[in-house]
Design a protein around this motif. Structure first.
Motif, PDB file in Angstrom:
ATOM      1  N   ARG A  60      40.946  43.729  37.539  1.00  0.00           N
ATOM      2  CA  ARG A  60      41.928  42.646  37.367  1.00  0.00           C
ATOM      3  C   ARG A  60      41.319  41.486  36.581  1.00  0.00           C
ATOM      4  N   ILE A  61      40.726  41.834  35.432  1.00  0.00           N
ATOM      5  CA  ILE A  61      40.185  40.814  34.540  1.00  0.00           C
ATOM      6  C   ILE A  61      41.347  40.261  33.723  1.00  0.00           C
ATOM      7  N   ARG A  62      41.835  39.100  34.078  1.00  0.00           N
ATOM      8  CA  ARG A  62      42.943  38.458  33.387  1.00  0.00           C
ATOM      9  C   ARG A  62      42.520  37.165  32.711  1.00  0.00           C
ATOM     10  N   ASP A  63      41.250  36.817  32.864  1.00  0.00           N
ATOM     11  CA  ASP A  63      40.734  35.527  32.433  1.00  0.00           C
ATOM     12  C   ASP A  63      39.345  35.767  31.867  1.00  0.00           C
ATOM     13  N   GLY A 109      35.881  39.717  46.558  1.00  0.00           N
ATOM     14  CA  GLY A 109      37.234  39.975  46.116  1.00  0.00           C
ATOM     15  C   GLY A 109      37.753  41.270  46.708  1.00  0.00           C
ATOM     16  N   LEU A 110      39.049  41.303  47.042  1.00  0.00           N
ATOM     17  CA  LEU A 110      39.665  42.482  47.638  1.00  0.00           C
ATOM     18  C   LEU A 110      40.979  42.782  46.934  1.00  0.00           C
ATOM     19  N   GLN A 111      41.283  44.081  46.815  1.00  0.00           N
ATOM     20  CA  GLN A 111      42.560  44.527  46.272  1.00  0.00           C
ATOM     21  C   GLN A 111      43.054  45.737  47.063  1.00  0.00           C
ATOM     22  N   ALA A 112      44.369  45.889  47.105  1.00  0.00           N
ATOM     23  CA  ALA A 112      44.971  47.086  47.681  1.00  0.00           C
ATOM     24  C   ALA A 112      46.353  47.246  47.082  1.00  0.00           C
ATOM     25  N   GLY A 113      46.785  48.507  46.896  1.00  0.00           N
ATOM     26  CA  GLY A 113      48.105  48.685  46.323  1.00  0.00           C
ATOM     27  C   GLY A 113      48.404  50.127  45.981  1.00  0.00           C
ATOM     28  N   TYR A 114      49.353  50.292  45.070  1.00  0.00           N
ATOM     29  CA  TYR A 114      49.810  51.604  44.624  1.00  0.00           C
ATOM     30  C   TYR A 114      49.836  51.617  43.102  1.00  0.00           C
ATOM     31  N   GLU A 115      49.372  52.733  42.517  1.00  0.00           N
ATOM     32  CA  GLU A 115      49.383  52.896  41.066  1.00  0.00           C
ATOM     33  C   GLU A 115      50.022  54.230  40.733  1.00  0.00           C
ATOM     34  N   ASP A 137      55.472  47.526  28.258  1.00  0.00           N
ATOM     35  CA  ASP A 137      54.824  47.193  29.531  1.00  0.00           C
ATOM     36  C   ASP A 137      55.208  45.773  29.917  1.00  0.00           C
ATOM     37  N   LEU A 138      55.527  45.578  31.184  1.00  0.00           N
ATOM     38  CA  LEU A 138      55.838  44.257  31.720  1.00  0.00           C
ATOM     39  C   LEU A 138      55.042  44.051  33.000  1.00  0.00           C
ATOM     40  N   ARG A 139      54.593  42.822  33.203  1.00  0.00           N
ATOM     41  CA  ARG A 139      53.804  42.526  34.392  1.00  0.00           C
ATOM     42  C   ARG A 139      54.158  41.133  34.895  1.00  0.00           C
ATOM     43  N   ALA A 140      54.304  40.999  36.206  1.00  0.00           N
ATOM     44  CA  ALA A 140      54.592  39.708  36.828  1.00  0.00           C
ATOM     45  C   ALA A 140      53.580  39.473  37.942  1.00  0.00           C
ATOM     46  N   THR A 141      53.021  38.270  37.985  1.00  0.00           N
ATOM     47  CA  THR A 141      51.995  37.930  38.961  1.00  0.00           C
ATOM     48  C   THR A 141      52.325  36.581  39.587  1.00  0.00           C
ATOM     49  N   GLY A 142      52.210  36.501  40.875  1.00  0.00           N
ATOM     50  CA  GLY A 142      52.335  35.234  41.581  1.00  0.00           C
ATOM     51  C   GLY A 142      51.173  35.084  42.539  1.00  0.00           C
ATOM     52  N   PHE A 143      50.549  33.913  42.564  1.00  0.00           N
ATOM     53  CA  PHE A 143      49.441  33.712  43.491  1.00  0.00           C
ATOM     54  C   PHE A 143      49.428  32.286  44.024  1.00  0.00           C
ATOM     55  N   ARG A 144      48.832  32.144  45.180  1.00  0.00           N
ATOM     56  CA  ARG A 144      48.791  30.901  45.915  1.00  0.00           C
ATOM     57  C   ARG A 144      47.350  30.474  46.129  1.00  0.00           C
ATOM     58  N   PHE A 145      47.099  29.164  46.015  1.00  0.00           N
ATOM     59  CA  PHE A 145      45.784  28.612  46.317  1.00  0.00           C
ATOM     60  C   PHE A 145      45.988  27.336  47.117  1.00  0.00           C
ATOM     61  N   LEU A 166      51.751  48.290  41.991  1.00  0.00           N
ATOM     62  CA  LEU A 166      51.844  47.080  42.809  1.00  0.00           C
ATOM     63  C   LEU A 166      50.497  46.854  43.468  1.00  0.00           C
ATOM     64  N   ARG A 167      50.008  45.616  43.375  1.00  0.00           N
ATOM     65  CA  ARG A 167      48.743  45.325  44.029  1.00  0.00           C
ATOM     66  C   ARG A 167      48.797  43.957  44.691  1.00  0.00           C
ATOM     67  N   ALA A 168      48.145  43.864  45.836  1.00  0.00           N
ATOM     68  CA  ALA A 168      47.877  42.585  46.484  1.00  0.00           C
ATOM     69  C   ALA A 168      46.390  42.294  46.304  1.00  0.00           C
ATOM     70  N   PHE A 169      46.055  41.045  46.087  1.00  0.00           N
ATOM     71  CA  PHE A 169      44.657  40.705  45.803  1.00  0.00           C
ATOM     72  C   PHE A 169      44.281  39.369  46.435  1.00  0.00           C
ATOM     73  N   VAL A 170      43.018  39.255  46.722  1.00  0.00           N
ATOM     74  CA  VAL A 170      42.418  37.992  47.161  1.00  0.00           C
ATOM     75  C   VAL A 170      41.142  37.810  46.364  1.00  0.00           C
ATOM     76  N   GLU A 171      40.999  36.656  45.730  1.00  0.00           N
ATOM     77  CA  GLU A 171      39.783  36.325  44.991  1.00  0.00           C
ATOM     78  C   GLU A 171      39.054  35.188  45.698  1.00  0.00           C
ATOM     79  N   ASN A 172      37.734  35.232  45.660  1.00  0.00           N
ATOM     80  CA  ASN A 172      36.906  34.225  46.331  1.00  0.00           C
ATOM     81  C   ASN A 172      37.336  34.090  47.793  1.00  0.00           C
ATOM     82  N   LEU A 173      37.278  35.198  48.503  1.00  0.00           N
ATOM     83  CA  LEU A 173      37.786  35.280  49.872  1.00  0.00           C
ATOM     84  C   LEU A 173      37.174  34.217  50.787  1.00  0.00           C
TER      85      LEU A 173
END
Length: 729
Positions: A69-72, A670-676, A168-176, A682-689
């Motif tokens: 999940r390198i987006r940056d 960092g953790l990820q889990a989902g379906y491909e 290809d389309l992708r949508a991401t939402g995250f909370r901090f 679909l994936r759920a992720f946590v960075e800098n846990l």
């Protein structure tokens, strides 16, 4: 193929000398997997397999980037050993340190970055969208790429037009902790006119809150809006000719945000110092601050480029041309870092760049092969910095006199490889580049008000001069088998000299105005191995680097540490750096991928005179961790469910030259889990846990009060979690 990496092992002796700069242009190629299972590297200016590349290289393909999940672009330093990305703030430029050769916001990058063949000396983070591959080459690449590649090279290839329709389309939402962020990005491509013309459009839209919040009443908390769109065309009128055209637009609007925001390193000390005295009893948190300065950041970037490849009966001709314009207007530097209305600063930049290259490459399958070429680089800068004293609004900033700078560089280069018939397993290589750099600078007289009757005075200055360099490179590679190679190399790198346009409260010596070219020798040796089926890869590299005329940022201060001048570059320091990288990847079972790497760099100043009584020789070079490491494991079931865990390690590092502002060693999870699946994921992720608070850039004393016991620096993102949904049609 997944994670593809190479490096090299064992230390080497050294020789230090001198050189100079220039940038080049590169046709956008992308790494592929050969039928043999090896990886192809394109950063060498021709397709070479990973095992046959006589340099320490990490290659990340599209699958690896997506799984991590390198987006940056700033996430790359976790996954690539002995590479660190330092930043001047959440919207500031990104500066790259490789093998202890650091870069900071006031000196151009010592590592060259090419995105779709277009060079970036100051990397804009947001252009990392729809990436196809990333190659990181450690060590000087000046023979082929000229100036600003003395520590290494990063080649980023974004997704190209396809022969078949793709969407290809992708949508991401995250909370901090301080808010939320939403991102939508996508890609559409396919044939436009038969088999000869294909095109694509990529886009990215991002909306959300600043992860740093200003608690000052009456000031906005801060939000960031980014819009990016890129178009590409590929034209093949005949089999021998391919023409690529690319262009993109990037707009960033951030009300309530200053791009280079500095927070106190010690939150408790800062609150004891200023909560009652200046901040009305309010206390800052780990990701919040209190500034009275009105803030806003507006940035705009426009890029267009074209490249062509023509295959002759013998060899290939490549040509490339690009134009880039970057405009930035940032308001809101708070000189005292409190609610006290002393002075607020603005930084305005308008820069344009032209790059061109023409080269010829002989057939690569011959015992003797070579590349020759010529490059041209132009840069025009307009800049002003200004302030206002006391309380005010965004309209209170009044421009100071403008500063102008120009760069006009050209170079010629050649490199060759030879495998003698009497020793077919041995390949010898050599390269040479001549670089000529012309630098001009103009400053008009004026002043900058720091509040309290303190003024920075700008002198009239009109400066011009030229810098020349000859840059050699030597390599040797031994192919023990189709699975094992060893190599050694020595190369010279450099950054050209130039001129400081400096404001000060007192007269500065004339020799401050000009700084000399930085020159560096780098030596490395290494080994690379892969299993016969390509499921296991190992690499190790050792290096020694030295520079006798290191360019270092400096400021003039008074006895209390209060800054008396703007920053200026000196070139009378020296450094050494030695260390190693080890990388490994494996697929021990179906669906299971393991990645591990470790980097160590002992980078130290041999000589750096900070003031009349302080020389920091023997101390570690700032912004360079003692070590860095990465561990990742990912498992995917045959049905598409997956989980991934990763651990990032960074050793202790100094955030300034004196070694007083020190970032402790950190560990991030960092953790990820989902379906491909074949059509959607679909994936759920946590960075800098564990919510580690990390300084990410250069540290300063208080710009108004001097040594108040605090150090101030940019900080990285804390814990954030989110959901990402992707569709493929």
């Amino acid at each position: 193929m997944r994670f593809i990496q190479l490096t090299a092992a064992s230390a080497v002796a050294v020789t230090c000398a001198s050189v100079q700069p220039l940038s080049a242009q590169e046709a956008a190629l992308r790494p592929t997997v050969e039928q043999s299972g090896d990886i192809v590297v394109t950063g060498t200016r021709r397709d070479t397999t990973l095992l046959d590349t006589p340099a320490s290289v990490t290659v990340l393909d599209r699958e690896t980037l997506n799984e991590a999940r390198i987006r940056d672009v700033r996430q790359l330093d976790a996954i690539v050993p002995n590479v660190q990305f330092n930043e001047s703030g959440q919207l500031g430029s990104t500066f790259i340190s490789i093998r202890g050769i650091e870069s900071n916001p006031f000196i151009v990058n010592r590592a060259a970055v090419y995105i779709d063949g277009i060079p970036f000396r100051e990397l804009s983070n947001a252009v990392l969208n729809q990436v196809e591959s990333i190659e990181v080459l450690r060590g000087p690449q000046a023979t082929l790429y000229g100036a600003n590649s003395e520590s290494g090279l990063i080649v980023i290839n974004t997704r190209a037009p396809t022969d078949r329709p793709a969407l290809d389309l992708r949508a991401t939402g995250f909370r901090f902790g301080n808010g939320w962020n939403g991102v939508a990005d996508g890609f559409v491509g396919g044939p436009v006119a038969g088999d000869t013309l294909a095109g694509s459009i990529a886009f990215k839209v991002q909306r959300g809150d600043s992860f740093l919040r200003n608690l000052q009443p009456g000031q906005p908390n801060g939000s960031i809006d980014e819009n990016f769109v890129q178009g590409r065309l590929r034209w093949r009128p005949v089999d021998r000719l391919t023409v690529n055209v690319t262009g993109y637009v990037l707009d960033t609007r951030a009300p309530g945000v200053f791009d280079q925001e500095y927070l106190p390193r010690d939150v408790d000390l800062y609150n004891r110092s200023y909560a009652a005295m200046f901040n009305g009893g309010s206390k800052v948190g780990r990701y919040s601050y209190i500034n009275d300065a009105p803030k806003r950041t507006d940035k705009r970037e426009r890029v267009v480029g074209a490249s062509a490849t023509y295959r002759l009966g013998y060899g290939t001709i490549d040509a490339a041309l690009s134009y880039r314009r970057f405009k930035s207007d940032t308001k809101g530097l708070d000189f005292d870092f409190t609610a006290l209305p002393t002075a607020a600063g603005q930084d305005f930049k308008d820069r344009n760049f032209v790059n061109a290259e023409l080269r010829f490459a002989s057939p690569a399958d011959k015992p003797f092969n070579y590349i020759v070429g010529i490059t041209h680089y132009r840069q025009n800068d307009t800049r002003f910095q200004t302030t206002f004293a006391g309380p005010g609004t965004l309209d209170s900033y009044e421009p100071a006199p403008r500063q102008y700078a120009q760069a006009r560089d050209w170079g010629v280069f050649g490199s060759a490889e030879w495998s003698p018939l009497f020793a077919p397993k041995l390949t010898l290589g050599a390269g040479l580049r001549y670089d000529h750099a012309r630098r001009t600078a103009q400053q008009n007289a004026g002043q900058i008000d720091l509040g309290g009757g303190n003024l920075f005075i700008l002198r009239d200055a009109a400066l011009a001069g030229s810098f020349d360099a000859v840059l050699p490179r030597f390599t040797a590679r031994y192919t023990a088998s189709s699975q094992l190679t060893a190599y050694a190399s020595s190369a010279k790198g450099y950054i050209p000299g130039g001129y400081n346009l400096t404001a000060a409260q007192a007269s500065l010596p004339d020799d401050v105005l000009r700084f000399q070219s930085e020159m560096m020798w780098s030596h490395e040796a290494g080994v690379k191995w892969r299993s016969e089926d390509g499921r296991i890869r190992l690499g190790a590299a050792g290096f020694y680097i030295c520079s006798n005329n290191w360019q270092e940022i400096q400021v003039a201060t008074d006895a209390s540490g209060r800054i008396l001048s703007a920053d200026f570059i000196g070139s009378d320091a020296s450094i050494d750096s030695k260390g190693f990288e080890i990388e490994a990847s494996a697929q021990p079972a179906r669906g299971l991928t393991l990645i591990a790497n470790l980097g160590y760099a002992d980078a130290r100043y041999r000589d750096l005179q900070l003031d009349a009584t302080t020389n920091v020789g023997g101390r570690r070079v700032k912004l360079v961790p003692a070590y860095d490491g990465y561990l990742a494991a990912r498992y995917q079931t045959p049905g598409g469910l997956f989980a991934r865990a990763e651990l990032g390690l960074a050793g202790k590092q100094s955030r300034e030259s004196r070694g007083e502002a020190v970032q402790s060693a950190t560990q991030t999870i960092g953790l990820q889990a989902g379906y491909e699946g074949p059509r959607w994921s679909l994936r759920a992720f946590v960075e800098n846990l564990t919510d580690v608070r990390r300084a990410t850039g250069l540290a300063f004393r208080n710009l108004a009060f001097g040594n108040d016991g605090n150090w101030y620096a940019p900080v990285g993102r804390g814990r954030q979690g989110g959901i990402e949904l992707q569709w493929t049609f």
